[in-house]
Design a protein around this motif. Sequence first.
Motif, PDB file in Angstrom:
ATOM      1  N   LYS A 130       0.840  -1.198   0.000  1.00  0.00           N
ATOM      2  CA  LYS A 130       0.000   0.000   0.000  1.00  0.00           C
ATOM      3  C   LYS A 130       0.875   1.248   0.000  1.00  0.00           C
ATOM      4  O   LYS A 130       1.822   1.361   0.755  1.00  0.00           O
ATOM      5  CB  LYS A 130      -0.924   0.034   1.223  1.00  0.00           C
ATOM      6  N   GLN A 131       0.543   2.194  -0.853  1.00  0.00           N
ATOM      7  CA  GLN A 131       1.355   3.390  -1.008  1.00  0.00           C
ATOM      8  C   GLN A 131       0.929   4.475  -0.017  1.00  0.00           C
ATOM      9  O   GLN A 131      -0.254   4.737   0.161  1.00  0.00           O
ATOM     10  CB  GLN A 131       1.239   3.924  -2.434  1.00  0.00           C
ATOM     11  N   GLU A 132       1.919   5.099   0.635  1.00  0.00           N
ATOM     12  CA  GLU A 132       1.709   6.220   1.537  1.00  0.00           C
ATOM     13  C   GLU A 132       2.646   7.344   1.117  1.00  0.00           C
ATOM     14  O   GLU A 132       3.780   7.099   0.701  1.00  0.00           O
ATOM     15  CB  GLU A 132       1.984   5.829   2.989  1.00  0.00           C
ATOM     16  N   ASP A 133       2.187   8.581   1.222  1.00  0.00           N
ATOM     17  CA  ASP A 133       3.020   9.716   0.834  1.00  0.00           C
ATOM     18  C   ASP A 133       3.302  10.611   2.033  1.00  0.00           C
ATOM     19  O   ASP A 133       2.461  10.791   2.906  1.00  0.00           O
ATOM     20  CB  ASP A 133       2.352  10.527  -0.281  1.00  0.00           C
ATOM     21  N   ASN A 134       4.512  11.167   2.078  1.00  0.00           N
ATOM     22  CA  ASN A 134       4.949  12.098   3.107  1.00  0.00           C
ATOM     23  C   ASN A 134       5.624  13.289   2.446  1.00  0.00           C
ATOM     24  O   ASN A 134       6.458  13.115   1.543  1.00  0.00           O
ATOM     25  CB  ASN A 134       5.938  11.436   4.080  1.00  0.00           C
ATOM     26  N   ILE A 135       5.281  14.494   2.885  1.00  0.00           N
ATOM     27  CA  ILE A 135       5.897  15.717   2.375  1.00  0.00           C
ATOM     28  C   ILE A 135       7.055  16.080   3.291  1.00  0.00           C
ATOM     29  O   ILE A 135       6.890  16.210   4.505  1.00  0.00           O
ATOM     30  CB  ILE A 135       4.878  16.859   2.308  1.00  0.00           C
ATOM     31  N   VAL A 136       8.248  16.239   2.709  1.00  0.00           N
ATOM     32  CA  VAL A 136       9.453  16.483   3.504  1.00  0.00           C
ATOM     33  C   VAL A 136      10.230  17.660   2.919  1.00  0.00           C
ATOM     34  O   VAL A 136      10.150  17.945   1.721  1.00  0.00           O
ATOM     35  CB  VAL A 136      10.367  15.239   3.534  1.00  0.00           C
ATOM     36  N   PRO A 137      11.004  18.385   3.767  1.00  0.00           N
ATOM     37  CA  PRO A 137      11.861  19.458   3.261  1.00  0.00           C
ATOM     38  C   PRO A 137      13.090  18.879   2.569  1.00  0.00           C
ATOM     39  O   PRO A 137      13.627  17.852   2.983  1.00  0.00           O
ATOM     40  CB  PRO A 137      12.238  20.225   4.533  1.00  0.00           C
ATOM     41  N   LEU A 138      13.564  19.558   1.518  1.00  0.00           N
ATOM     42  CA  LEU A 138      14.747  19.132   0.787  1.00  0.00           C
ATOM     43  C   LEU A 138      15.917  20.059   1.112  1.00  0.00           C
ATOM     44  O   LEU A 138      15.743  21.162   1.633  1.00  0.00           O
ATOM     45  CB  LEU A 138      14.467  19.136  -0.715  1.00  0.00           C
ATOM     46  N   SER A 139      17.117  19.616   0.785  1.00  0.00           N
ATOM     47  CA  SER A 139      18.320  20.367   1.138  1.00  0.00           C
ATOM     48  C   SER A 139      18.412  21.715   0.437  1.00  0.00           C
ATOM     49  O   SER A 139      19.084  22.636   0.911  1.00  0.00           O
ATOM     50  CB  SER A 139      19.570  19.536   0.805  1.00  0.00           C
ATOM     51  N   ASP A 140      17.735  21.870  -0.702  1.00  0.00           N
ATOM     52  CA  ASP A 140      17.804  23.136  -1.434  1.00  0.00           C
ATOM     53  C   ASP A 140      16.762  24.143  -0.969  1.00  0.00           C
ATOM     54  O   ASP A 140      16.573  25.193  -1.601  1.00  0.00           O
ATOM     55  CB  ASP A 140      17.667  22.886  -2.937  1.00  0.00           C
ATOM     56  N   GLY A 141      16.039  23.813   0.109  1.00  0.00           N
ATOM     57  CA  GLY A 141      15.047  24.729   0.646  1.00  0.00           C
ATOM     58  C   GLY A 141      13.647  24.515   0.111  1.00  0.00           C
ATOM     59  O   GLY A 141      12.697  25.163   0.584  1.00  0.00           O
ATOM     60  N   THR A 142      13.492  23.630  -0.865  1.00  0.00           N
ATOM     61  CA  THR A 142      12.170  23.308  -1.381  1.00  0.00           C
ATOM     62  C   THR A 142      11.627  22.092  -0.636  1.00  0.00           C
ATOM     63  O   THR A 142      12.224  21.621   0.327  1.00  0.00           O
ATOM     64  CB  THR A 142      12.228  23.034  -2.888  1.00  0.00           C
ATOM     65  N   VAL A 143      10.496  21.595  -1.078  1.00  0.00           N
ATOM     66  CA  VAL A 143       9.903  20.418  -0.456  1.00  0.00           C
ATOM     67  C   VAL A 143       9.642  19.366  -1.527  1.00  0.00           C
ATOM     68  O   VAL A 143       9.555  19.663  -2.716  1.00  0.00           O
ATOM     69  CB  VAL A 143       8.576  20.759   0.272  1.00  0.00           C
ATOM     70  N   GLY A 144       9.530  18.125  -1.083  1.00  0.00           N
ATOM     71  CA  GLY A 144       9.251  17.028  -1.992  1.00  0.00           C
ATOM     72  C   GLY A 144       8.325  16.022  -1.340  1.00  0.00           C
ATOM     73  O   GLY A 144       8.089  16.062  -0.134  1.00  0.00           O
ATOM     74  N   THR A 145       7.794  15.146  -2.142  1.00  0.00           N
ATOM     75  CA  THR A 145       6.882  14.106  -1.654  1.00  0.00           C
ATOM     76  C   THR A 145       7.547  12.749  -1.803  1.00  0.00           C
ATOM     77  O   THR A 145       7.976  12.380  -2.907  1.00  0.00           O
ATOM     78  CB  THR A 145       5.563  14.119  -2.422  1.00  0.00           C
ATOM     79  N   ILE A 146       7.645  12.023  -0.705  1.00  0.00           N
ATOM     80  CA  ILE A 146       8.166  10.656  -0.721  1.00  0.00           C
ATOM     81  C   ILE A 146       6.982   9.692  -0.723  1.00  0.00           C
ATOM     82  O   ILE A 146       6.129   9.747   0.166  1.00  0.00           O
ATOM     83  CB  ILE A 146       9.048  10.376   0.507  1.00  0.00           C
ATOM     84  N   VAL A 147       6.910   8.841  -1.720  1.00  0.00           N
ATOM     85  CA  VAL A 147       5.866   7.816  -1.784  1.00  0.00           C
ATOM     86  C   VAL A 147       6.487   6.490  -1.396  1.00  0.00           C
ATOM     87  O   VAL A 147       7.414   6.012  -2.055  1.00  0.00           O
ATOM     88  CB  VAL A 147       5.231   7.736  -3.182  1.00  0.00           C
ATOM     89  N   SER A 148       6.009   5.924  -0.293  1.00  0.00           N
ATOM     90  CA  SER A 148       6.554   4.662   0.221  1.00  0.00           C
ATOM     91  C   SER A 148       5.517   3.555   0.119  1.00  0.00           C
ATOM     92  O   SER A 148       4.318   3.810   0.155  1.00  0.00           O
ATOM     93  CB  SER A 148       6.972   4.833   1.688  1.00  0.00           C
ATOM     94  N   ASN A 149       5.991   2.338   0.013  1.00  0.00           N
ATOM     95  CA  ASN A 149       5.111   1.181  -0.019  1.00  0.00           C
ATOM     96  C   ASN A 149       5.105   0.494   1.342  1.00  0.00           C
ATOM     97  O   ASN A 149       6.118  -0.085   1.754  1.00  0.00           O
ATOM     98  CB  ASN A 149       5.552   0.178  -1.091  1.00  0.00           C
ATOM     99  N   ALA A 150       3.991   0.609   2.070  1.00  0.00           N
ATOM    100  CA  ALA A 150       3.844  -0.150   3.308  1.00  0.00           C
ATOM    101  C   ALA A 150       3.663  -1.611   2.913  1.00  0.00           C
ATOM    102  O   ALA A 150       2.897  -1.918   2.006  1.00  0.00           O
ATOM    103  CB  ALA A 150       2.628   0.340   4.096  1.00  0.00           C
ATOM    104  N   ALA A 151       4.381  -2.516   3.578  1.00  0.00           N
ATOM    105  CA  ALA A 151       4.369  -3.920   3.165  1.00  0.00           C
ATOM    106  C   ALA A 151       2.963  -4.490   3.124  1.00  0.00           C
ATOM    107  O   ALA A 151       2.587  -5.178   2.192  1.00  0.00           O
ATOM    108  CB  ALA A 151       5.246  -4.738   4.103  1.00  0.00           C
ATOM    109  N   SER A 152       2.159  -4.191   4.147  1.00  0.00           N
ATOM    110  CA  SER A 152       0.790  -4.683   4.144  1.00  0.00           C
ATOM    111  C   SER A 152      -0.048  -3.889   5.136  1.00  0.00           C
ATOM    112  O   SER A 152       0.458  -3.340   6.106  1.00  0.00           O
ATOM    113  CB  SER A 152       0.738  -6.179   4.493  1.00  0.00           C
ATOM    114  N   VAL A 153      -1.328  -3.839   4.852  1.00  0.00           N
ATOM    115  CA  VAL A 153      -2.294  -3.150   5.714  1.00  0.00           C
ATOM    116  C   VAL A 153      -3.518  -4.045   5.839  1.00  0.00           C
ATOM    117  O   VAL A 153      -3.981  -4.614   4.846  1.00  0.00           O
ATOM    118  CB  VAL A 153      -2.692  -1.783   5.127  1.00  0.00           C
ATOM    119  N   GLU A 154      -4.045  -4.141   7.049  1.00  0.00           N
ATOM    120  CA  GLU A 154      -5.266  -4.907   7.290  1.00  0.00           C
ATOM    121  C   GLU A 154      -6.336  -3.959   7.820  1.00  0.00           C
ATOM    122  O   GLU A 154      -6.114  -3.233   8.791  1.00  0.00           O
ATOM    123  CB  GLU A 154      -5.017  -6.030   8.294  1.00  0.00           C
TER     124      GLU A 154
END
Length: 221
Positions: free
Chosen positions: A37-61
């Motif tokens: 299952k995909q989850e997204d997190n908004i994080v600050p980047l080193s250049d002062g901007t922001v980015g979105t990390i999309v991670s795959n949670a192994a499983s969700v019930e």
Amino acid sequence: RRQRQMCIRDRLGMKSDWLDGRVRVNATIFSTDYDDKQEDNIVPLSDGTVGTIVSNAASVEISGIELELVAALTENIRLQASYGYLDAEYKDYNADINGDGVITDNSDLTLRRTPENTFGLSATYSENFGDVAFVGDISYRWRDEIETISDNDPIGHVDSYGLWSASADFTFSEQYQISVYGRNLGDQRHAESVINIGPLTSTGTYNQPRNWGVEFSYTFD
């Protein structure tokens, strides 16, 4: 590497009528299993901007029950009640969720927007006065506490709350309708969504405060 999430759903429902159809009870049991299952997190980047990390949670019930009761107390009065229970949890959620390149175990986090309990109750009164049809309704909706940020930052926690609403509809000659309504009568305020970008900024939106209105509609032949 982002993968495609897989989902398996099971659902079992039951409907039953009582007292010559004046009372209806609906019950549903459901379960949903996600892989990757995909989850997204908004994080600050080193250049002062922001980015979105999309991670795959192994499983969700996710599993739960839904109950609904509809009762015609008289020819003019109808009562409706509903209850929902939800059990949602991650399984083996190992991912980098803050952009530091470190994989962590996040299995103890709470899924976003998954209230454990929900409840609703409404009463409707209808009556005909010659060519005028009247329908009045009052309702209450309650929801358990939720998290609105995927990493469960406290700023995104929303406490449980309940909302009252009411309406009155007048229909004339089956064509003209005047509706008077009031929403969030208790003026309860809560966050609808919250976005937190590390130490940079936080933003969000709130639900509407107490509001009233009048609507007019016309049905063409």
